[in-house]
Design a protein around this motif. Structure first.
Motif, PDB file in Angstrom:
ATOM      1  N   CYS A  10     -30.696 -65.605 -39.203  1.00 39.53           N
ATOM      2  CA  CYS A  10     -29.416 -65.416 -39.872  1.00 39.53           C
ATOM      3  C   CYS A  10     -28.356 -65.226 -38.799  1.00 39.53           C
ATOM      4  O   CYS A  10     -28.625 -64.646 -37.753  1.00 39.53           O
ATOM      5  N   ARG A  11     -27.186 -65.738 -39.078  1.00 33.93           N
ATOM      6  CA  ARG A  11     -26.057 -65.415 -38.203  1.00 33.93           C
ATOM      7  C   ARG A  11     -24.851 -65.139 -39.073  1.00 33.93           C
ATOM      8  O   ARG A  11     -24.538 -65.910 -39.986  1.00 33.93           O
ATOM      9  N   GLN A  12     -24.200 -64.030 -38.772  1.00 31.62           N
ATOM     10  CA  GLN A  12     -22.974 -63.682 -39.472  1.00 31.62           C
ATOM     11  C   GLN A  12     -21.851 -63.610 -38.471  1.00 31.62           C
ATOM     12  O   GLN A  12     -22.041 -63.178 -37.343  1.00 31.62           O
ATOM     13  N   ALA A  13     -20.676 -64.050 -38.858  1.00 29.62           N
ATOM     14  CA  ALA A  13     -19.498 -63.880 -38.005  1.00 29.62           C
ATOM     15  C   ALA A  13     -18.290 -63.771 -38.906  1.00 29.62           C
ATOM     16  O   ALA A  13     -18.189 -64.485 -39.904  1.00 29.62           O
ATOM     17  N   GLY A  14     -17.407 -62.881 -38.551  1.00 30.12           N
ATOM     18  CA  GLY A  14     -16.202 -62.699 -39.348  1.00 30.12           C
ATOM     19  C   GLY A  14     -16.516 -62.304 -40.775  1.00 30.12           C
ATOM     20  O   GLY A  14     -15.819 -62.716 -41.698  1.00 30.12           O
ATOM     21  N   GLY A  39     -19.168 -78.544 -40.765  1.00 30.13           N
ATOM     22  CA  GLY A  39     -19.007 -77.116 -41.026  1.00 30.13           C
ATOM     23  C   GLY A  39     -20.198 -76.455 -41.681  1.00 30.13           C
ATOM     24  O   GLY A  39     -20.109 -75.314 -42.103  1.00 30.13           O
ATOM     25  N   CYS A  40     -21.338 -77.141 -41.744  1.00 30.66           N
ATOM     26  CA  CYS A  40     -22.477 -76.560 -42.453  1.00 30.66           C
ATOM     27  C   CYS A  40     -23.305 -75.659 -41.544  1.00 30.66           C
ATOM     28  O   CYS A  40     -24.194 -74.963 -42.009  1.00 30.66           O
ATOM     29  N   GLY A  41     -23.021 -75.661 -40.261  1.00 31.75           N
ATOM     30  CA  GLY A  41     -23.740 -74.759 -39.374  1.00 31.75           C
ATOM     31  C   GLY A  41     -24.688 -75.447 -38.396  1.00 31.75           C
ATOM     32  O   GLY A  41     -25.546 -74.796 -37.803  1.00 31.75           O
ATOM     33  N   THR A  43     -23.972 -76.940 -35.397  1.00 32.33           N
ATOM     34  CA  THR A  43     -23.704 -76.486 -34.038  1.00 32.33           C
ATOM     35  C   THR A  43     -24.132 -75.026 -33.870  1.00 32.33           C
ATOM     36  O   THR A  43     -24.720 -74.659 -32.852  1.00 32.33           O
ATOM     37  N   THR A  44     -23.847 -74.222 -34.888  1.00 33.32           N
ATOM     38  CA  THR A  44     -24.229 -72.813 -34.825  1.00 33.32           C
ATOM     39  C   THR A  44     -25.736 -72.668 -34.628  1.00 33.32           C
ATOM     40  O   THR A  44     -26.187 -71.841 -33.833  1.00 33.32           O
ATOM     41  N   THR A  45     -26.509 -73.489 -35.340  1.00 32.13           N
ATOM     42  CA  THR A  45     -27.961 -73.425 -35.193  1.00 32.13           C
ATOM     43  C   THR A  45     -28.364 -73.683 -33.737  1.00 32.13           C
ATOM     44  O   THR A  45     -29.161 -72.939 -33.161  1.00 32.13           O
ATOM     45  N   PHE A  81     -23.298 -80.686 -25.496  1.00 32.99           N
ATOM     46  CA  PHE A  81     -22.309 -80.104 -26.395  1.00 32.99           C
ATOM     47  C   PHE A  81     -21.560 -81.192 -27.135  1.00 32.99           C
ATOM     48  O   PHE A  81     -21.328 -82.273 -26.593  1.00 32.99           O
ATOM     49  N   GLN A  82     -21.151 -80.824 -28.350  1.00 36.19           N
ATOM     50  CA  GLN A  82     -20.389 -81.767 -29.173  1.00 36.19           C
ATOM     51  C   GLN A  82     -19.138 -82.233 -28.430  1.00 36.19           C
ATOM     52  O   GLN A  82     -18.709 -83.357 -28.540  1.00 36.19           O
ATOM     53  N   SER A  83     -18.565 -81.317 -27.631  1.00 36.78           N
ATOM     54  CA  SER A  83     -17.337 -81.658 -26.903  1.00 36.78           C
ATOM     55  C   SER A  83     -17.637 -82.039 -25.453  1.00 36.78           C
ATOM     56  O   SER A  83     -16.751 -82.016 -24.621  1.00 36.78           O
TER      57      SER A  83
HETATM   58  N1  LIG Z   1     -17.464 -67.648 -33.858  1.00 42.11           N
HETATM   59  C1  LIG Z   1     -17.262 -67.939 -35.155  1.00 42.11           C
HETATM   60  N2  LIG Z   1     -16.709 -67.026 -35.978  1.00 42.11           N
HETATM   61  C2  LIG Z   1     -16.505 -67.310 -37.280  1.00 42.11           C
HETATM   62  N3  LIG Z   1     -16.817 -68.476 -37.844  1.00 42.11           N
HETATM   63  C3  LIG Z   1     -17.380 -69.425 -37.085  1.00 42.11           C
HETATM   64  C4  LIG Z   1     -17.621 -69.208 -35.696  1.00 42.11           C
HETATM   65  N4  LIG Z   1     -18.180 -70.335 -35.201  1.00 42.11           N
HETATM   66  C5  LIG Z   1     -18.250 -71.210 -36.221  1.00 42.11           C
HETATM   67  N5  LIG Z   1     -17.783 -70.669 -37.367  1.00 42.11           N
HETATM   68  C6  LIG Z   1     -17.776 -71.303 -38.708  1.00 42.11           C
HETATM   69  O1  LIG Z   1     -19.112 -71.585 -39.010  1.00 42.11           O
HETATM   70  C7  LIG Z   1     -19.212 -72.768 -39.765  1.00 42.11           C
HETATM   71  C8  LIG Z   1     -20.230 -73.688 -39.144  1.00 42.11           C
HETATM   72  O2  LIG Z   1     -19.742 -74.147 -37.918  1.00 42.11           O
HETATM   73  P1  LIG Z   1     -20.507 -75.229 -37.053  1.00 42.11           P
HETATM   74  O3  LIG Z   1     -19.720 -75.453 -35.817  1.00 42.11           O
HETATM   75  O4  LIG Z   1     -21.917 -74.804 -36.882  1.00 42.11           O
HETATM   76  O5  LIG Z   1     -20.426 -76.516 -37.982  1.00 42.11           O
HETATM   77  P2  LIG Z   1     -21.074 -77.955 -37.750  1.00 42.11           P
HETATM   78  O6  LIG Z   1     -22.130 -78.131 -38.779  1.00 42.11           O
HETATM   79  O7  LIG Z   1     -21.468 -78.136 -36.341  1.00 42.11           O
HETATM   80  O8  LIG Z   1     -19.845 -78.903 -38.125  1.00 42.11           O
HETATM   81  P3  LIG Z   1     -19.385 -80.280 -37.435  1.00 42.11           P
HETATM   82  O9  LIG Z   1     -20.256 -81.347 -37.998  1.00 42.11           O
HETATM   83  O10 LIG Z   1     -17.981 -80.428 -37.895  1.00 42.11           O
HETATM   84  O11 LIG Z   1     -19.506 -80.110 -35.973  1.00 42.11           O
HETATM   85  C9  LIG Z   1     -17.825 -73.347 -39.838  1.00 42.11           C
HETATM   86  O12 LIG Z   1     -17.315 -73.091 -41.108  1.00 42.11           O
HETATM   87  C10 LIG Z   1     -17.053 -72.611 -38.777  1.00 42.11           C
HETATM   88  O13 LIG Z   1     -15.725 -72.442 -39.185  1.00 42.11           O
END
Ligand SMILES: Nc1ncnc2c1ncn2[C@@H]1O[C@H](COP(=O)(O)OP(=O)(O)OP(=O)(O)O)[C@@H](O)[C@H]1O
Ligand SMILES: [Mg+2]
Lengths: 341, 267
Positions: A10-14, A39-41, A43-45, A81-83
């Motif tokens: 799990c990851r929570q932010a904000g 925005g589904c997460g 990159t976060t994963t 990285f994506q960027s």
């Molecule tokens: N540090 C953070 N604090 C708060 N919210 C965040 C943070 N990092 C990412 N998010 C939010 O988490 C969600 C998932 O972000 P993520 O970058 O994982 O999306 P993604 O699936 O990689 O999207 P994309 O295909 O556009 O790259 C987004 O809604 C983003 O706004």
């Protein structure tokens, strides 16, 4: 247990959950594609696995060992990285070898590994250039090279080919695949491109709003989607969804619609999209807009009637979208009759 | 039109000083041009360069002090700014607020207590000892400026460096610092300028004429005669005193505008 294991991550932010109870296993040498809307997460994963983002619950295991608390520098992950995140003040060669230098790899070995990766990615001529002097696709290849050169234990690729032209992407795909599976480490591969996911990955994990929807090989996801989201996210042209009826919603893939002379649903052709091997017809029917595949060579009529084999019907819960058992054929007929009036 | 006005507004006084510095004293105070002679002269420059202390010496003192102050400030501010950037939550907010407060504090209120310190530690008349208070006074602003610049760098660059195995110090030295070059150059210029112009502390710490900095020496020139204000020499000193700054700005101009982070990330 060898390989990578996300155990209830799990990851929570904000104050908002970004990842919820993610459960995913990637075996050694296996490539799992993370697929999902923006925005589904995804990159976060990857960032959680790399240790760049903290997790709020759960564990990340590598070869059975919990690495959740390990410093990212020691995890030996290769990440694109994506960027890109190339070092702008360093040449291509220095961008690639900085990590090796820091880890004290001898110059001769650095050079050898560098030239191998450069020639693999066709970057030899760009060695002395700075990132600003490269095209988008070249930068992306440099980023890929940097991750490969690291000889990582886990490989994380965040849309590593999104900026390459379609031809180069297709050319690189088999090589990349060989490269990734040959190295014997788990690979997580983020992409927007279903084609790429199916071509590269052994399994696909579909993610939506931080929740894992389904994991499986491409065939399974296509024919046996776990819910409405997976069914409509995968497959192009997209699946036909019928209006909800009595708490459930039926769906049929465009390739399973068939044209019949009598019975079925009357339809009017509103648009034809030609895409090479076939055309996609957009049909206006009592059930809304439906998509139908049609041979590329013949001109479609203005009106026709469509039907489908009840065996191909998928049923979902109308509200939650969960998959329901296949409705009995009689119900299917009921739907058609209902729609006819 | 606006531009011409703006230019006249900012360059006018400078050009007037330049003109004044080449005029004979008699012409300046309203007397006529000596018969048959030209009103132009280099005498003012000769005077300030040959004076006690020589303006050349004074400029050297100021440059030395400015250089040491700038180097010391940047050397301390960079790691501080980097550390501050990586702090989170309340500590960062408090420290930032403190820095803003310190940066805004009027220096003049400090010079008496600083003089006391100089006495205790025997720092009076040591030119380079002045770099200590100057650095201390420049640090808050320098840290804030550099931190803002660090915050503007794409954070994924550091993430990539972390995965490459670089520790915080190595990231600062090999990734962050090189990319900050433009910000470092402009911050350094500000610090140098502040040191170059500082008057009250220099006035109270330095009394030996061979140790004077430019503002202190200018003060002496201005008050050297009770009855006439030496407009000519004063203007000459002003011109000579601003030349090094002009040179510095020209020298670093390219650095300041060049976008070094280009090509780091998509887009
Ligand atoms: N540090 C953070 N604090 C708060 N919210 C965040 C943070 N990092 C990412 N998010 C939010 O988490 C969600 C998932 O972000 P993520 O970058 O994982 O999306 P993604 O699936 O990689 O999207 P994309 O295909 O556009 O790259 C987004 O809604 C983003 O706004
Ligand atoms: Mg992303």
């Amino acid at each position: 247990m060898k390989g990578l294991h996300l155990d209830g991550v799990c990851r929570q932010a904000g104050g908002r959950p970004l990842l919820e109870n993610l459960e995913l296993r990637v075996a050694e040498g296996e490539c799992v594609a993370l697929l999902g809307p923006s925005g589904c997460g995804k990159t976060t994963t990857l960032r959680v696995v790399a240790g760049l983002d903290p997790l709020s619950a759960g564990r990340v295991l590598l070869d059975g060992e919990d690495i959740s608390g390990v410093d990212p520098a020691l995890r030996r992950v290769g990440m694109v990285f994506q960027s890109y995140a190339l070092y702008p003040h360093l040449s291509v060669a220095d961008n690639l070898t900085l990590g090796l230098k820091i880890r004290g790899v001898p110059a001769a070995e650095r050079e050898e590994r560098l030239s191998r990766v450069l020639s693999l990615l066709r970057l030899q001529d760009l060695r002395p250039r700075r990132p600003a002097q490269l095209s988008g696709g070249q930068r992306q290849r440099v980023a890929l090279g940097r991750a490969l050169l690291r000889q990582p234990r886990i490989m994380l690729l965040d849309e590593p080919m999104s900026n390459l032209d379609a031809q180069l992407r297709e050319e690189l795909r088999p090589e990349l695949r060989a490269l990734l599976s040959g190295a014997g480490h788990p690979v997580l591969y983020v992409t927007h491109d279903q084609q790429e996911a199916m071509g590269l990955a052994d399994r696909i994990a579909v993610l939506d709003q931080g929740r894992l929807q389904q994991v499986g090989d491409p065939r399974e996801l296509h024919h046996n989607p776990a819910n409405r989201f997976v069914a409509s996210f995968l497959g192009r042209p997209a699946i036909n969804l019928f209006p909800p009826l009595e708490g459930r919603q039926l769906a049929v893939r465009p390739e399973h619609l068939r044209v019949v002379s009598g019975g079925g649903l009357p339809a009017r052709v509103v648009r034809a999209e030609w895409n090479g091997p076939q055309q996609v017809l957009w049909l206006d029917t009592a059930a809304g807009l439906l998509r139908l595949l049609w041979p590329a060579s013949s001109a479609p009529p203005d009106t026709l009637r469509v039907d489908w084999d009840p065996e191909h019907t998928l049923a979902f819960e109308a509200s939650g979208g969960d998959r329901l058992p296949r409705p009995d054929p009689a119900w299917n007929g009921d739907l058609i009759r209902f729609l006819q009036h | 039109m606006m531009r011409a006005l703006l230019l006249a507004w900012s360059l006018g006084p400078l050009l007037w000083q330049l003109r004044t510095s080449f005029l004979l004293g008699e012409v300046l105070v309203g007397g006529g041009v000596p018969a048959g002679g030209s009103p132009w002269t280099l005498a003012n420059y000769r005077l300030v360069l040959a004076g006690d202390p020589s303006l050349a010496r004074v400029l050297l003192n100021s440059a030395l002090l400015g250089g040491v102050t700038t180097a010391l400030t940047l050397l301390l501010a960079l790691p501080c700014a980097y550390g501050l950037h990586h702090l989170h939550g309340r500590p960062r907010a408090w420290i930032s607020a403190g820095l803003v407060g310190a940066a805004l504090f009027p220096t003049v209120l400090l010079f008496l207590s600083l003089l006391q310190l100089a006495r205790w530690f025997g720092l009076a008349n040591h030119l380079l000892a002045l770099a200590l208070p100057y650095t201390a006074l420049s640090l808050p602003l320098a840290i804030l400026l550099l931190r803002a610049a660090i915050a503007d760098l794409p954070s994924e660059l550091e993430d990539a460096a972390r995965l490459d195995g670089l520790n915080a110090l190595q990231r600062l030295r090999r990734i962050v610092a090189p990319l900050l070059a433009p910000a470092v150059a402009s911050t350094g210029l500000l610090v140098f300028l502040a040191s170059w112009n500082e008057y009250p502390i220099a006035l109270t710490w330095l009394s030996r004429s061979d140790r004077l900095t430019l503002p202190a020496a200018m003060g002496r020139i201005a008050s050297s005669s009770v009855f006439t204000i030496p407009y000519g020499p004063f203007a000459a000193a002003t011109v000579l005193g601003s030349l090094p700054l002009l040179l510095l700005v020209l020298l670093f101009q390219r650095w300041i505008i060049s976008g070094l982070t280009q090509g780091a990330v998509k887009g």
